[in-house]
Design an enzyme around this catalytic site. Structure first.
Site, short mmCIF file in Angstrom:
data_model
loop_
_atom_site.label_atom_id
_atom_site.label_comp_id
_atom_site.label_asym_id
_atom_site.label_seq_id
_atom_site.Cartn_x
_atom_site.Cartn_y
_atom_site.Cartn_z
N ASN A 190 -17.83 15.65 11.84
CA ASN A 190 -18.01 14.35 11.16
C ASN A 190 -17.65 13.24 12.16
OD1 ASN A 190 -16.77 12.32 8.58
ND2 ASN A 190 -18.87 12.99 8.76
N LEU A 191 -18.33 13.30 13.28
CA LEU A 191 -17.93 12.50 14.44
C LEU A 191 -18.21 11.02 14.24
CD1 LEU A 191 -19.27 14.89 17.22
CD2 LEU A 191 -17.00 14.84 16.16
N LYS B 136 -4.45 8.08 17.08
CA LYS B 136 -4.39 7.84 15.63
C LYS B 136 -3.55 8.91 14.94
CE LYS B 136 -6.69 7.89 11.40
NZ LYS B 136 -6.64 9.31 11.13
N ARG C 134 -12.07 10.65 7.18
CA ARG C 134 -11.74 10.51 5.76
C ARG C 134 -12.12 9.13 5.22
NH1 ARG C 134 -7.44 14.40 7.11
NH2 ARG C 134 -7.89 16.25 5.88
N GLY D 47 -14.52 6.96 17.30
CA GLY D 47 -13.24 7.42 17.87
C GLY D 47 -13.41 8.72 18.63
N HIS D 48 -14.15 9.67 18.06
CA HIS D 48 -14.41 10.94 18.76
C HIS D 48 -15.22 10.68 20.03
CE1 HIS D 48 -14.07 12.55 14.50
NE2 HIS D 48 -13.20 13.30 15.14
#
Ligand code: PAF
Length: 282
Positions: A32-33, A149, A187, A36-37
Site C-alpha cells: 500500500n505504498l 514515522k 492507515r 513515504g515509501h
C-alpha cells in the site's frame, strides 16, 4: 524489475549481484505504498547499486482484533510505483514462504519494545523484530531503510541489529508529510473525509509541545497532559502522548538534550501514530 516470491530464487539473484561486487539496499514494506515509501526507495537508490523492496503483510505483528485481514493490499499498483522509481527486485513472498513451519524461535527486544505502542499492542514488536530479522537473513543487504514515522520500530530495529551483530547498516529517513502536516501512512486510507480533516491536529499537537519544550516554562508532564486534553477535545481518543529521551524512549527530564515526542491516538477505528524530534541546548 523482477517480482520474486520464492526465497531460493531471490537468493540466487542476490548471489550473482554480490559476485559482481554490487552493493544491495533493502526497503522492507507491507505494501500500500505512498510517497513515504518511495522516499525510502529513492534514498536507498542513491546509496547502493541494487535495491530490493519487500511487500509482505506480516501476520505476526498484528494482534487479535487488529486490522490484519483488512490491511490494504494493493500489489498491482505497488508494483507499478516500484517499477517507475527503478527498483531492481520486489520480493512478495506468501505467508507460507516466510513461516513454513510453526516456528519455535522469535526475536524479542526488551525495554524499548515495552512502552508506548508496545504496551498498547502486546507482541507487536516481537512480530516486527522477528520478521525483519528473517528478511535481513534472506536478503543480507548492506543497508536497510526505515522511516522515522515509526520511531519506536526504528529504535527496536537498531537495538536488534546492535545486540545481534547483524551485518547491516540501518538508515533512517525523515517522515514524509501531506501539505497539511499529516504523516503519510497506509492507515490514512481508512479515514473518512471528516476524520481526514481532523487528522492533522495530531501533528499540530506535536508542534505545540515542541514549542513549549523549547520555551522551558512548563514541566514536561504538564505539556503531555495539556496536549492529551487538546487531542481529546478535537475528537481523538489519545493512547499516549510521551516526551521521551531519543536513545532509550524513557521519560525525558528537564536537562535531557535529545528528545522525541511520541503520540498515538485513535480517530474512529483508525489508530494513528506520529512523532517529532526536539534538540535542546542547555
Ligand atoms: O513498517 C512496516 O511496514 C513493517 O513494520 C515492516 C518493517 C515492513 C515489518 O513488517
Amino acid at each position: 524489475m523482477k517480482c520474486i516470491a520464492d526465497i531460493k530464487v531471490l537468493r540466487e539473484l542476490l548471489k550473482q549481484w554480490r559476485i559482481a561486487g554490487e552493493s544491495i539496499a533493502f526497503v522492507p514494506t507491507m505494501g500500500n505504498l505512498h510517497a513515504g515509501h518511495l522516499q525510502l526507495v529513492n534514498t536507498a537508490k542513491a546509496q547502493a547499486d541494487r535495491v530490493v523492496v519487500s511487500i509482505f503483510v506480516n501476520p505476526t505483528q498484528f494482534g487479535v482484533g487488529e486490522d490484519f485481514s483488512l490491511y490494504p493490499r494493493t500489489e498491482h499498483a505497488d508494483q507499478e510505483k516500484l517499477q517507475d522509481v527503478g527498483v531492481d527486485v520486489v520480493f512478495m513472498p506468501s505467508v507460507e514462504e516466510v513461516y513454513p513451519v510453526n516456528e519455535l524461535t522469535k526475536v524479542s527486544v526488551s525495554q524499548v519494545s515495552e512502552n508506548h505502542c508496545g504496551a498498547a499492542r502486546p507482541g507487536h514488536f516481537d512480530g516486527v523484530a522477528t520478521v525483519v530479522c528473517k528478511l535481513f537473513n534472506i536478503v543480507q543487504p548492506d543497508k536497510a531503510f526505515f522511516g522515522e514515522k515509526d520511531f519506536q520500530q526504528l529504535t527496536v530495529i537498531n537495538a536488534m541489529v546492535a545486540d545481534l551483530n547483524l551485518p547491516v547498516d540501518i538508515v533512517s529517513v525523515p517522515t514524509v508529510r501531506e501539505l497539511d502536516g499529516l504523516a503519510m501512512s497506509s492507515r490514512n486510507s481508512y479515514l473518512t473525509v471528516e476524520q481526514r480533516e481532523q487528522a492533522p491536529q495530531l501533528y499540530q499537537s506535536l508542534c505545540a509541545a515542541k514549542a513549549l519544550i523549547r520555551d522551558k516554562k512548563i514541566a514536561y508532564v504538564d505539556i503531555e497532559k495539556q496536549q492529551t486534553k487538546f487531542l481529546a477535545e478535537q475528537g481523538f481518543r489519545p493512547d499516549y502522548f510521551s516526551i521521551c529521551r531519543r536513545y532509550d524512549l524513557k521519560t525525558a527530564e528537564q536537562g535531557d538534550t535529545e528528545i522525541v515526542i511520541l503520540v498515538a491516538a485513535k480517530i474512529g477505528k483508525t489508530r494513528l501514530i506520529d512523532n517529532i524530534q526536539v534538540d535542546i541546548e542547555n
